[in-house]
Enzyme design. Structure first.
Site, mmCIF file in Angstrom:
data_model
loop_
_atom_site.group_PDB
_atom_site.id
_atom_site.type_symbol
_atom_site.label_atom_id
_atom_site.label_comp_id
_atom_site.label_asym_id
_atom_site.label_seq_id
_atom_site.Cartn_x
_atom_site.Cartn_y
_atom_site.Cartn_z
ATOM 1 N N ASP B 127 0.806 -1.223 0.000
ATOM 2 C CA ASP B 127 0.000 0.000 0.000
ATOM 3 C C ASP B 127 0.838 1.272 0.000
ATOM 4 O O ASP B 127 0.294 2.362 -0.182
ATOM 5 C CB ASP B 127 -0.925 0.008 1.224
ATOM 6 C CG ASP B 127 -2.004 -1.046 1.145
ATOM 7 O OD1 ASP B 127 -2.115 -1.701 0.099
ATOM 8 O OD2 ASP B 127 -2.740 -1.217 2.129
ATOM 9 N N ARG B 162 -20.058 1.133 -21.102
ATOM 10 C CA ARG B 162 -20.198 0.609 -19.756
ATOM 11 C C ARG B 162 -19.535 1.517 -18.730
ATOM 12 O O ARG B 162 -18.563 2.186 -19.031
ATOM 13 C CB ARG B 162 -19.442 -0.727 -19.654
ATOM 14 C CG ARG B 162 -20.093 -1.861 -20.308
ATOM 15 C CD ARG B 162 -20.557 -2.867 -19.248
ATOM 16 N NE ARG B 162 -21.529 -3.753 -19.869
ATOM 17 C CZ ARG B 162 -21.202 -4.896 -20.473
ATOM 18 N NH1 ARG B 162 -19.969 -5.290 -20.502
ATOM 19 N NH2 ARG B 162 -22.142 -5.640 -21.009
ATOM 20 N N ARG B 171 -5.962 0.080 2.032
ATOM 21 C CA ARG B 171 -6.932 0.098 3.115
ATOM 22 C C ARG B 171 -7.002 1.474 3.784
ATOM 23 O O ARG B 171 -8.076 2.017 3.995
ATOM 24 C CB ARG B 171 -6.558 -0.966 4.150
ATOM 25 C CG ARG B 171 -7.787 -1.503 4.869
ATOM 26 C CD ARG B 171 -7.532 -2.857 5.475
ATOM 27 N NE ARG B 171 -7.225 -3.863 4.449
ATOM 28 C CZ ARG B 171 -7.251 -5.175 4.679
ATOM 29 N NH1 ARG B 171 -7.545 -5.631 5.886
ATOM 30 N NH2 ARG B 171 -6.969 -6.018 3.725
ATOM 31 N N ARG B 275 -0.930 -8.605 -5.671
ATOM 32 C CA ARG B 275 0.180 -8.798 -4.736
ATOM 33 C C ARG B 275 1.009 -10.045 -5.002
ATOM 34 O O ARG B 275 1.872 -10.388 -4.201
ATOM 35 C CB ARG B 275 -0.308 -8.747 -3.301
ATOM 36 C CG ARG B 275 -1.226 -9.845 -2.863
ATOM 37 C CD ARG B 275 -1.797 -9.571 -1.475
ATOM 38 N NE ARG B 275 -0.851 -8.955 -0.587
ATOM 39 C CZ ARG B 275 -1.158 -8.035 0.340
ATOM 40 N NH1 ARG B 275 -2.391 -7.650 0.495
ATOM 41 N NH2 ARG B 275 -0.242 -7.537 1.111
#
Lengths: 341, 341, 341, 341
Positions: B127, B162, B171, B275
């Site tokens: 992250d 779309r 997070r 990841r």
């Protein structure tokens, strides 16, 4: 504001991303007008340009090359132009010029700035050798291409007991060789910043074969040099038309290693594959940020400056700083790996 | 010197490159002995380890995952261990421990260091949210994977009118969403650092369709939140076994957008694809440098510190600095693109 | 059943996938025993082998090279061996030998089969030139690598007005040149099956420049030849040690084109990059199917045969058929594109 | 000759390559005129089209999506059109129509052909389920994307002891699941052609964990079904607005496996990532050949037919053959791997 953009010098993944970003920031957010000169400074001097709106940059973010074209310009013609540059800018109605290019382009940009014209530069070099910025766009893509090539060569070399000499870009600085060599786990890395002893390479290969690791990858920057007297093979080969050819260090070193080792040593010259095609995400982000900040600098009247990455920030630095000192690989970076010879 | 290494926490491309680099520097250059604990701190506490020599790290530079395995450890058990940690280190004959991991791991490392033990940390987070370092390895790979996925989705969305809601990792910090979103030219980027108004997203999509650009890519970090009251769709869906599921923001936002727009909006949850697998050249270089500097710090006795990238240099910073403040996307980075909502 | 496996000849992505598939099918499903000879036929003759169980092939499906190694063997030594081959097989307790390799290997396999030994072949050629099978594994990967390189070169050539001569593999057959050239949109494709007139290439480039398309990509197979008298540049260049070098068609053609066009023409020799590294999904599937069918053939007692792809099926064909006629690019395939010169 | 082209149905890498090839062959080689209808049959019925010359297809060979757009058309409107189709073709001056599309499009093409109009079809399906052709373009790209995703997931799953359920495309046929699953070494493959027992999957995972291989990849086609009574989890989850959602087999199977195994099982729904972006070299070649042969068929007057790959040749087959039987994975292909459940 009326903004002129041009791209000059060699190809570099991310050029289109800069152009797109300038147009997005200037036209969509700021209400500016943007025009793009064709074939670099030539287009500026000849008045060849086209308007760039949002649609004209649609879909170019990930495309290699430059939609504006690029060409080298004779210094003399540009020097002449500088004398009449005020008229030139006036006749084009330009409020600012954003040239995107390498050392030559930024020097030209500085000449224009010194002549009093509103110029904001965006640095571009595959080789990553501009000292005023931590990194330049295009470099990450080149390192990625060179690394992937060596990843592939490694399995072949391993299975077939070969020495591979991989020549990568880097005329005056060994950044691509250093980073691609480290990323691919090359057994030797040769950079312009440190003259290498051919004997040391020979010894390394022989020791590997003695330890039953019967292959080796040597990653050599195009600008790397053998230590004086270390390599008798000094010139290229002579072609049928009497011209010297294949004089690059990769070719010469492979021939020399084969000669000394008595083992096949193959040169692999990556060349222009490293500077074309889709840029990596890293390069797209950096190029996009450079474009955005160039427009902001233009609006602030921050002329005679160029965009630069410092740590995680984009800052403006004087064009003068960009073009005086080359950023070469420092000693402590070379010390970080035993592979640099 | 006898060096212990362990990897803890979630997967992250580059872990093996750090292990390899530690072994190369320590064993080949420094003459040290290296042992690798299995499954993170569990292996340390259980005394499960294996010696790591040059051969044992051959060919792992470009491989995803970790050859040592990884597992989460209960804090309580680790706290207990800290009390007896001197004995633990003594019985293992450890001169230094190099744990490679994220916030939890570095906190554990700090506990051991505070207990007086010789510890050198290597930060790891996909992250990119550790404040003491400019970047962490694994992040570049994750951004690359997310960007490539959106590159592909873009042509499909464009041809078929779309709305795509692409959820990426992040997070507590929106780095992956920001950089992948910029690199892929996403039309909206939602990050944890700024709560988004669903109405603004709806408006953006409707304006695009009105301008005949009949598709949109929304890149949303898993930790992004709608502004209070902005999105009625607040919970996941209830599965047949009565459990709440699919409560991630990507799924909820797609449902909400479809509900409001009256147009198909598809969620794409990239998840673990980001990841795993081969690290990019950038991540391999950074991981390799971290490993090298960790060994050097160990030899200097620079304990209680961890490796960090600052600009272009690797420096050592106190473990305490690593784990106190999260590095989130600052205001000025969000301002650099109109796409952040 | 006791099955021996060996890989011989040049590197080819998919070799490990065949080995893995043989082991999976034979050991896990059939309860066989598998041994792998090291360095091709040499290992067979020297009795150097190791047992291959499921764990020994774990993680190799996507890896380039061959875990068994490969080496060229003198025909003479093999011929001698054939005379004593029954003893050889007996002493090793072999029920069947599965050699994986190209024309030379399959010829050797046929010699052994003719001598009455139980042999099942698996064909391997990057060049796709074995006539008994529609395609061979490795070819798709090579085409992919060459295509990606030309994709990258195209943006560079386009931006900088260059002629690029890209030499790809294909000694006797032009499959890689044809398919990579078509996939990348090369402006000229030269194959061994049709001698090209250099004048035609010169004309094509000049016409492109006249139409303001100021770049061209020429994709040339290493085995392509100019029509007699069409190209004066016939030999390589002479290196400093007096040896002829750089005599490949790519280098010679670039020099000749530059000479005639008066424009820069750059050779790019892709070389071994094409035959290493991770195989494409296509090649992994084909290799895996070949391995599975080789084991089945062994159990059926289908000796003296090799695996082949026909349409979508894997069938067995006599080794004799594999090595008599080379599969070259037929006239109607060349007619499908104007780019073949 | 005046040729009309249209693309219809879902996105598929290679559509642009077909368009480009038709234009190159027809305009450059044959002197034809080509027009492209926008948004599929809608553009044909509404008379919305644009001329396609060489410049208009420049640079699209490697680009995903379709430059002509695509849209689904109501059958009723098309049926009406068929009655007046002669007039329609007459008013547009069309000598032939080349629709590029899947089952629905080819059925429409057949209706037009049955009505006496000159139509040459080009088959398109990601799923590879048209029986009259060995393979269709787009399929290879989809398999490649799914394989790369599983390659990445594998290292993560391995390091963290997870079960991953990867859902790939394939509504009626399991080709993508079969080939991507084989290429990535998935531990289980579920296809529409054979109903799977959830118990068997549970057993396989438990046995792997027992053998200390503590992870598993299950590759499931979106159209795969559990055997009757084998899986209680039958519906999707209910979202906050009361609609059923997430009812795809990937999501349901992951929930069911987690329920039974007592271990985390994560669904990964690859979705549209598989059908966008740059086509593989294989798909570009196949698409290019299809386009070339469609033009040739038009000139020969071979109407009511479509292009097809048979072995290594492109042949023409009646449109009627294309749309009657679906090409599903046959028993013997499933038998080639133990992974199909």
């Amino acid at each position: 504001m009326r903004i002129g953009v041009l791209t000059a010098g060699g190809d570099c993944p991310g050029l289109n991303a800069v152009i797109r970003s300038i147009v997005h920031r200037a036209v969509a957010d700021r209400g500016d007008e943007v025009i793009g000169f064709e074939d670099g400074f030539k287009g500026l001097l000849d008045g060849r340009y086209r308007p760039l709106d949002i649609n004209s940059v649609s879909g170019i973010l990930a495309r290699g090359g430059t939609i504006l074209g690029s060409a080298r310009l004779e210094r003399a013609r540009l020097a002449d132009a500088c004398e009449n540059s005020e008229e030139l800018f006036g006749s084009l109605g330009l409020d600012v010029l954003i040239p995107i290019g390498g050392e030559g382009t930024l020097t030209a940009a500085r000449m224009l700035a010194d002549a009093g014209l509103p110029v904001v530069g965006v640095p571009k070099t595959i080789d990553n050798d501009i000292s005023a910025t931590d990194r330049t766009f295009g470099f990450d893509t080149a390192v990625g291409v060179a690394t992937e090539a060596m990843d592939r060569l490694k399995t072949t070399a391993e299975s077939h007991q070969r020495v591979m000499v991989v020549e990568v870009m880097g005329r005056h600085a060994g950044w691509i060789a250093l980073e691609a060599g480290m990323a691919a786990g090359a057994h030797a890395i040769c950079v312009p910043e440190r003259n290498f002893e051919v004997d040391d390479l020979v010894k390394m290969v022989e020791e590997r074969f003695a330890r039953n690791k019967r292959f080796a990858i040597v990653c050599v920057a195009e600008g790397a040099h053998p230590a004086e007297g270390s390599m008798p093979y000094q010139k290229g080969a002579i072609d049928q038309y009497g011209h010297e050819r294949f004089a690059g260090i990769g070719n010469r070193l492979a021939i020399e290693l084969e000669h000394r080792l008595g083992k096949e040593a193959k040169p692999v010259i990556l060349g222009h594959v490293q500077r074309g095609g889709t840029p990596t995400a890293y390069d797209r982000v950096l190029a996009t940020r450079f474009g955005w900040h160039a427009v902001e600098a233009a609006h602030r009247g921050d002329f005679g400056q160029m965009t630069a990455l410092r740590g995680t920030d984009i800052t403006m630095v004087p064009l003068a700083d960009a073009v005086t000192v080359l950023k070469t690989v420092p000693q402590d970076r070379m010390d970080e790996t035993e592979a640099v010879f």
